[in-house]
Motif scaffolding. Structure first.
Motif, PDB file in Angstrom:
ATOM      1  N   ILE A  95      52.649  55.266  35.883  1.00 41.81           N
ATOM      2  CA  ILE A  95      53.310  54.701  37.066  1.00 41.81           C
ATOM      3  C   ILE A  95      52.963  53.224  37.202  1.00 41.81           C
ATOM      4  N   ILE A  96      53.949  52.449  37.638  1.00 35.46           N
ATOM      5  CA  ILE A  96      53.780  51.047  37.996  1.00 35.46           C
ATOM      6  C   ILE A  96      53.877  50.983  39.514  1.00 35.46           C
ATOM      7  N   LYS A  97      53.021  50.191  40.135  1.00 30.40           N
ATOM      8  CA  LYS A  97      53.082  50.014  41.586  1.00 30.40           C
ATOM      9  C   LYS A  97      53.167  48.526  41.884  1.00 30.40           C
ATOM     10  N   VAL A  98      54.076  48.181  42.781  1.00 32.57           N
ATOM     11  CA  VAL A  98      54.210  46.793  43.228  1.00 32.57           C
ATOM     12  C   VAL A  98      53.749  46.749  44.677  1.00 32.57           C
ATOM     13  N   TRP A  99      52.722  45.943  44.924  1.00 32.64           N
ATOM     14  CA  TRP A  99      52.102  45.830  46.235  1.00 32.64           C
ATOM     15  C   TRP A  99      52.498  44.496  46.851  1.00 32.64           C
ATOM     16  N   THR A 100      52.965  44.532  48.095  1.00 30.32           N
ATOM     17  CA  THR A 100      53.382  43.320  48.800  1.00 30.32           C
ATOM     18  C   THR A 100      52.533  43.153  50.049  1.00 30.32           C
ATOM     19  N   LEU A 101      51.975  41.963  50.227  1.00 25.19           N
ATOM     20  CA  LEU A 101      51.149  41.683  51.398  1.00 25.19           C
ATOM     21  C   LEU A 101      52.026  41.255  52.564  1.00 25.19           C
ATOM     22  N   ASN A 102      51.896  41.957  53.668  1.00 26.72           N
ATOM     23  CA  ASN A 102      52.557  41.574  54.913  1.00 26.72           C
ATOM     24  C   ASN A 102      51.566  40.700  55.666  1.00 26.72           C
ATOM     25  N   SER A 103      51.824  39.406  55.708  1.00 28.92           N
ATOM     26  CA  SER A 103      50.867  38.474  56.298  1.00 28.92           C
ATOM     27  C   SER A 103      50.738  38.652  57.811  1.00 28.92           C
ATOM     28  N   ASP A 104      51.775  39.177  58.478  1.00 29.14           N
ATOM     29  CA  ASP A 104      51.697  39.387  59.927  1.00 29.14           C
ATOM     30  C   ASP A 104      50.691  40.479  60.280  1.00 29.14           C
ATOM     31  N   SER A 105      50.739  41.586  59.562  1.00 25.61           N
ATOM     32  CA  SER A 105      49.847  42.712  59.861  1.00 25.61           C
ATOM     33  C   SER A 105      48.638  42.762  58.930  1.00 25.61           C
ATOM     34  N   ASN A 106      48.590  41.869  57.952  1.00 20.94           N
ATOM     35  CA  ASN A 106      47.520  41.830  56.956  1.00 20.94           C
ATOM     36  C   ASN A 106      47.364  43.197  56.269  1.00 20.94           C
ATOM     37  N   SER A 107      48.507  43.814  55.963  1.00 20.78           N
ATOM     38  CA  SER A 107      48.489  45.113  55.293  1.00 20.78           C
ATOM     39  C   SER A 107      49.370  45.049  54.055  1.00 20.78           C
ATOM     40  N   TRP A 108      49.152  45.991  53.161  1.00 16.64           N
ATOM     41  CA  TRP A 108      49.892  46.054  51.907  1.00 16.64           C
ATOM     42  C   TRP A 108      50.899  47.197  51.947  1.00 16.64           C
ATOM     43  N   SER A 109      52.096  46.948  51.455  1.00 15.93           N
ATOM     44  CA  SER A 109      53.077  48.022  51.262  1.00 15.93           C
ATOM     45  C   SER A 109      53.239  48.220  49.755  1.00 15.93           C
ATOM     46  N   CYS A 110      53.659  49.414  49.379  1.00 11.31           N
ATOM     47  CA  CYS A 110      53.713  49.762  47.960  1.00 11.31           C
ATOM     48  C   CYS A 110      55.044  50.392  47.611  1.00 11.31           C
ATOM     49  N   VAL A 111      55.574  49.988  46.461  1.00 16.04           N
ATOM     50  CA  VAL A 111      56.748  50.635  45.878  1.00 16.04           C
ATOM     51  C   VAL A 111      56.333  51.130  44.502  1.00 16.04           C
ATOM     52  N   GLU A 112      56.619  52.403  44.214  1.00 15.86           N
ATOM     53  CA  GLU A 112      56.299  52.976  42.914  1.00 15.86           C
ATOM     54  C   GLU A 112      57.490  52.871  41.980  1.00 15.86           C
ATOM     55  N   ILE A 113      57.194  52.554  40.721  1.00 15.56           N
ATOM     56  CA  ILE A 113      58.221  52.492  39.689  1.00 15.56           C
ATOM     57  C   ILE A 113      57.853  53.523  38.627  1.00 15.56           C
ATOM     58  N   LYS A 114      58.754  54.468  38.398  1.00 16.85           N
ATOM     59  CA  LYS A 114      58.524  55.506  37.393  1.00 16.85           C
ATOM     60  C   LYS A 114      59.618  55.424  36.339  1.00 16.85           C
ATOM     61  N   GLY A 115      59.264  55.722  35.119  1.00 17.77           N
ATOM     62  CA  GLY A 115      60.272  55.700  34.065  1.00 17.77           C
ATOM     63  C   GLY A 115      59.689  55.784  32.672  1.00 17.77           C
ATOM     64  N   HIS A 116      58.421  55.409  32.516  1.00 16.53           N
ATOM     65  CA  HIS A 116      57.806  55.504  31.190  1.00 16.53           C
ATOM     66  C   HIS A 116      57.387  56.938  30.909  1.00 16.53           C
ATOM     67  N   GLY A 117      57.403  57.305  29.631  1.00 20.10           N
ATOM     68  CA  GLY A 117      57.029  58.643  29.216  1.00 20.10           C
ATOM     69  C   GLY A 117      55.589  58.761  28.765  1.00 20.10           C
ATOM     70  N   ASP A 118      54.838  57.663  28.835  1.00 18.23           N
ATOM     71  CA  ASP A 118      53.447  57.686  28.400  1.00 18.23           C
ATOM     72  C   ASP A 118      52.691  56.577  29.141  1.00 18.23           C
ATOM     73  N   ILE A 119      51.438  56.365  28.765  1.00 13.57           N
ATOM     74  CA  ILE A 119      50.566  55.374  29.411  1.00 13.57           C
ATOM     75  C   ILE A 119      51.245  54.007  29.448  1.00 13.57           C
ATOM     76  N   VAL A 120      51.136  53.325  30.588  1.00 16.05           N
ATOM     77  CA  VAL A 120      51.633  51.954  30.727  1.00 16.05           C
ATOM     78  C   VAL A 120      50.420  51.031  30.625  1.00 16.05           C
ATOM     79  N   TRP A 121      50.465  50.110  29.655  1.00 12.04           N
ATOM     80  CA  TRP A 121      49.307  49.272  29.348  1.00 12.04           C
ATOM     81  C   TRP A 121      49.331  47.897  29.991  1.00 12.04           C
TER      82      TRP A 121
END
Length: 171
Positions: A34-60
């Motif tokens: 799985i690949i995860k893209v984390w975005t910082l919300n500067s107003d709340s100082n929190s991170w949101s995450c979107v998961e990207i799936k599609g590879h059939g094996d380890i992502v390096w």
């Protein structure tokens, strides 16, 4: 400085972490495929995450393209592919706030030797939308997008062996 847990976590070891050009986002990849893209919300100082799936094996490895080309991420995997992902911004409806963005796979480039790919890097923007990959087969592959507005087609510019696999010699 306050330490924060990033949720949801990966379910296996993290193999790479990269900042985007502006330093406002990070992308992680893992042995959980799985690949995860984390975005910082500067107003709340929190991170949101979107998961990207599609590879059939380890992502390096991961690499961000220069933002001049859009929000584009490349990933290298043991499934012998480099995948090109593009972020799609959601359309706000009826004046409401738009939901989370999504990532769409634009291209899956299979290694010419069908062996795992261990590293991937986009070139400097002045060279165009080019991508270098390193495989366990001992080759470096260089690709270029045929059209920067259509990420589905990539041309292999060259492949070069950078080391020779040493096979055991039977006596």
């Amino acid at each position: 400085m306050e330490l924060r847990r990033l949720d949801p976590p990966h379910h296996d070891s993290i193999n790479d972490v990269v900042f985007d050009y502006y330093g406002k986002r990070i992308a992680t990849c893992s042995s959980d495929r799985i690949i995860k893209v984390w975005t910082l919300n500067s107003d709340s100082n929190s991170w949101s995450c979107v998961e990207i799936k599609g590879h059939g094996d380890i992502v390096w490895r991961l690499s961000w393209a220069h933002p001049e080309f859009g929000q584009i991420l490349a990933s290298a995997s043991d499934d012998a592919t480099v995948r090109i992902w593009e972020e799609l911004e959601p359309e706000p409806q009826d004046g409401s706030k738009a939901s989370k963005s999504t990532w769409q796979m634009r291209s899956s480039i299979l290694s010419p030797t069908k062996r795992p790919i261990k590293d991937v890097k986009f070139s400097h923007k002045d060279l165009g939308l080019k991508l270098a990959c390193a495989g366990v087969d001992g080759y470096i592959y260089c690709y270029e997008a045929r059209d920067v507005f259509d990420l589905t087609s990539w041309e292999l510019l060259y492949m070069s062996m950078f080391y020779q696999e040493r096979l055991p010699i039977k006596v």
